[in-house]
Design an enzyme around this catalytic site. Structure first.
Site, PDB file in Angstrom:
ATOM      1  N   GLU A  21       1.975   3.756 -10.215  1.00  0.00           N
ATOM      2  CA  GLU A  21       2.590   5.069 -10.383  1.00  0.00           C
ATOM      3  C   GLU A  21       4.012   4.929 -10.940  1.00  0.00           C
ATOM      4  O   GLU A  21       4.438   5.732 -11.770  1.00  0.00           O
ATOM      5  CB  GLU A  21       2.644   5.810  -9.046  1.00  0.00           C
ATOM      6  CG  GLU A  21       1.284   6.158  -8.493  1.00  0.00           C
ATOM      7  CD  GLU A  21       1.391   6.788  -7.116  1.00  0.00           C
ATOM      8  OE1 GLU A  21       1.113   7.993  -7.008  1.00  0.00           O
ATOM      9  OE2 GLU A  21       1.774   6.078  -6.157  1.00  0.00           O
ATOM     10  N   LYS A  99       1.246  17.171  -6.977  1.00  0.00           N
ATOM     11  CA  LYS A  99       0.896  15.915  -7.658  1.00  0.00           C
ATOM     12  C   LYS A  99      -0.578  16.029  -8.053  1.00  0.00           C
ATOM     13  O   LYS A  99      -1.469  15.806  -7.236  1.00  0.00           O
ATOM     14  CB  LYS A  99       1.135  14.754  -6.695  1.00  0.00           C
ATOM     15  CG  LYS A  99       1.034  13.390  -7.274  1.00  0.00           C
ATOM     16  CD  LYS A  99       1.424  12.372  -6.192  1.00  0.00           C
ATOM     17  CE  LYS A  99       1.519  10.986  -6.730  1.00  0.00           C
ATOM     18  NZ  LYS A  99       1.951  10.048  -5.688  1.00  0.00           N
TER      19      LYS A  99
END
Length: 120
Positions: A21, A99
């Site tokens: 990420e 997200k």
């Protein structure tokens, strides 16, 4: 209390617990509301009696596109703090950081954190 809303903002950031990420990054969505008295703005048509939507957008953009953090909670906390610090006429700030497509097993559309902070 009156509210100003800025919803559906999208940014690209490098936040998350997993190394991928932080390296690859991902999209984040942000919804924000700020509570303040808008009666003078409504009566006088004076922008100085309210807050500028673009300023709220820029705070969110600067946080999400800024320094990487591990937690979405940290993004939400930072955004609410900056809004309350920047605008003394805002009594409460609520932010939802979404997200989309989190990198966790299973089928998820998104995960999100919603945080409300009130001026002390």
């Amino acid at each position: 209390m009156d509210k100003v809303y800025v919803e559906g903002m999208e940014f690209y950031g490098y936040h998350g617990v997993f190394a991928e990420e932080n390296k690859l990054g991902q999209r984040f969505k942000v919804d924000l509301s700020a509570s303040l008295d808008l009666s003078e703005a409504g009566k006088t048509d004076n922008i100085d009696a309210t807050i500028n939507y673009a300023d709220l957008y820029h705070i969110c953009r600067d946080v999400v596109e800024g320094k990487p953090v591990k937690l979405v909670e940290t993004l939400a906390e930072t955004i609410t703090a900056k809004v309350l610090e920047t605008f003394p006429n805002v009594s409460e700030c609520k932010v939802k950081v979404i997200k989309p497509d989190p990198p966790i097993p299973g089928h998820y559309q998104s995960v999100a954190i919603e945080m409300t902070r009130t001026r002390q």
